[in-house]
Design a protein around this motif. Sequence first.
Motif: not given
Ligand code: HEC
Length: 391
Positions: A214-216, A223-225, A251-257, A260-262
């Motif tokens: 899902p990160h792709k 626009g993130l690498p 690193v996950c905490s930068q975007c998940h809380a 926020l994107n729970p």
């Molecule tokens: C640069 C920001 C960023 C970082 C860093 C990041 N994520 Fe995410 N992630 C997102 C975004 C934006 C989404 C899509 C929105 C959503 O589904 O909550 C997402 C989606 C996800 C999903 C899918 C959620 C679903 O809906 O099924 C998972 C699982 C996930 N992230 C886990 C992680 C984990 C574990 C890490 C740390 C190793 C991480 N993320 C780091 C931005 C980030």
Amino acid sequence: MKPFGANLPTDQFSLIRGSVHGGGSVKGGESLIQCNTCHGAHGIVRVKDKRSPVHPLNVVATCAGCHSNPAYMRTYNPSLPVDQREKYRTSVHGEKNASGDAKAAECVSCHGGHEILRAEDVRSSVYPTNVPGTCATCHGNSDYMAEYPIPTDQLETYSGSVHGQALLGKHDLAAPACNDCHGNHAATPPGIESISNVCGTCHALNADLFSKSPHKAAFDEMGLPECETCHGNHGIVAATDQLIGVSEDAVCSQCHAEDLNPAGYQFAMHISSLIDSLETEEARGTALVDDAENKGMEVGDALFRLRDVRQARFETRTIIHSFNQEECTAVFDKGFAAASFVSGEATRAIDEYYFRRIGFGISTVIITILAIALYLTIRRIERRQKEMLHT
Ligand code: HEC
Ligand code: HEC
Ligand code: HEC
Ligand code: HEC
Ligand code: HEC
Ligand code: HEC
Ligand code: HEC
Ligand code: HEC
């Protein structure tokens, strides 16, 4: 040469002789390259003169005169590509050079002029372990690069990275040098969307999992690498379990809380606790196996399956890149199953050891009692014999 130019070296001929260009011409007689091939014959000017064929702004055409001529190159080395100039033109260096910037790298800045060697020659300036130093003659020189808006810390940062330490420290040629990520002749920073392709040439499984995750889509949209967002580029360090989770340094905490994107927050918390549990189980299994072995018990099966636990632990670090709960849980479950087998077998062996000890104790007591009884009986018989002799 002294009276004419005290600083002018006089080793050109011997350098050329020892270089890749030092062989004979296929036509026979002369050598494949002559002084005049590069410097011209009658109109020779100083190399700093813009009219010189070896001036930075002209030298590409001079080298390409042979290297971009497939018919000519084939007669010497059919396996050598002839696309250097075409690729170079697409690079940041090539674009600058074409626009009249003599400071950007051209053929000679990377390969040398007289002393050019084959790329696979360990003495070559473009041999993998020498590439970082070659690039850094400019990119690590802040005075030289002052007019450009880019940092000059790439070599320094790279040297401390897991890749730099492997290549420069351990001479592990599997690790990337600058050109493995940037290209040789087409040197450009990999664009945001192609970074995972660059890393994926070596880390294929991680890149494959990431591209289906899902990160792709989420990263593309922001626009993130790709890999770089979590791992960095020049300073990539060994990945640790601390990367994942909900603590501040994860690193996950930068975007998940929680708010926020729970979904990702829950996932990070869950996976991080699975990692802890599997590590605890592995440690428990290892301790039990050690204990059993110290007691002299045979635990070959458990030892064997302990490797499966470690293997699963290893695989979890990769499967995380799917960011998919089910796929990750399946790998963790494999590890938990193996760990539970190991602990079970080792515990059984330890129990058996104590059982044998108790058994040994009981039989010792019985034997002792029997021995005493036997002794007493013999004594009684002896006494009776003595009494019979006296009577
Ligand atoms: C640069 C920001 C960023 C970082 C860093 C990041 N994520 Fe995410 N992630 C997102 C975004 C934006 C989404 C899509 C929105 C959503 O589904 O909550 C997402 C989606 C996800 C999903 C899918 C959620 C679903 O809906 O099924 C998972 C699982 C996930 N992230 C886990 C992680 C984990 C574990 C890490 C740390 C190793 C991480 N993320 C780091 C931005 C980030
Ligand atoms: C493959 C092309 C090539 C050939 C062949 C070549 N040169 Fe050069 N030469 C260069 C380049 C490029 C420079 C610019 C300096 C540099 O960066 O190495 C140069 C520089 C020089 C210089 C300036 C001082 C120096 O050494 O840097 C002299 C003198 C010179 N060459 C003489 C010769 C002589 C004599 C021969 C024949 C034995 C020769 N060159 C063959 C490419 C060539
Ligand atoms: C007269 C034609 C000619 C010119 C001019 C020329 N080269 Fe070459 N170069 C060759 C040939 C032929 C070979 C292959 C020799 C062989 O494989 O035995 C070669 C080989 C090389 C190689 C080694 C390739 C490898 O890894 O096997 C490099 C690097 C190289 N040249 C760079 C340059 C550069 C840089 C210039 C310009 C300064 C230049 N050449 C000018 C003909 C030329
Ligand atoms: C930014 C540095 C850089 C510049 C500029 C550069 N090269 Fe290279 N070149 C390399 C590296 C690095 C390799 C080694 C590739 C490898 O390890 O396979 C290489 C390899 C080569 C080879 C061996 C065959 C091949 O293509 O891999 C030839 C020939 C060559 N270069 C010629 C040239 C010519 C001609 C130019 C100018 C048009 C040029 N190079 C400009 C860095 C450079
Ligand atoms: C002769 C000096 C010199 C050498 C050697 C050199 N470079 Fe460069 N490079 C430059 C200059 C100057 C620029 C232009 C900087 C700018 O415009 O931001 C540049 C630009 C770049 C860029 C693009 C930076 C950006 O974001 O604009 C990359 C990537 C790069 N070089 C990689 C390399 C690699 C990899 C090597 C070694 C194989 C190398 N360079 C060797 C001088 C050099
Ligand atoms: C593991 C891959 C990798 C290696 C090895 C690597 N780079 Fe980079 N480089 C990158 C990425 C990714 C970027 C950033 C692209 C972006 O975010 O736009 C980058 C950016 C750059 C830039 C642009 C300015 C900057 O710092 O952001 C230059 C110049 C550069 N690299 C030179 C080098 C040099 C010189 C080396 C060797 C000492 C090197 N790189 C090694 C991946 C790598
Ligand atoms: C959202 C953050 C995130 C992104 C994006 C990401 N990774 Fe990772 N990566 C991690 C975490 C977290 C670990 C460490 C897991 C552990 O050690 O428990 C890791 C571990 C690794 C490892 C070491 C384990 C192994 O599989 O050998 C490599 C190599 C790796 N990543 C490469 C990549 C590549 C290549 C990409 C891009 C295709 C990428 N990563 C993208 C978070 C990320
Ligand atoms: C030319 C092959 C190659 C390329 C390209 C490459 N790597 Fe690596 N990488 C390696 C090798 C080999 C190691 C193991 C080094 C060692 O520890 O000895 C490694 C190690 C790593 C590690 C540490 C693994 C661990 O077990 O903790 C991470 C993370 C990583 N690379 C991420 C990346 C990322 C992100 C990129 C792209 C920007 C990238 N790599 C590009 C070959 C490569």
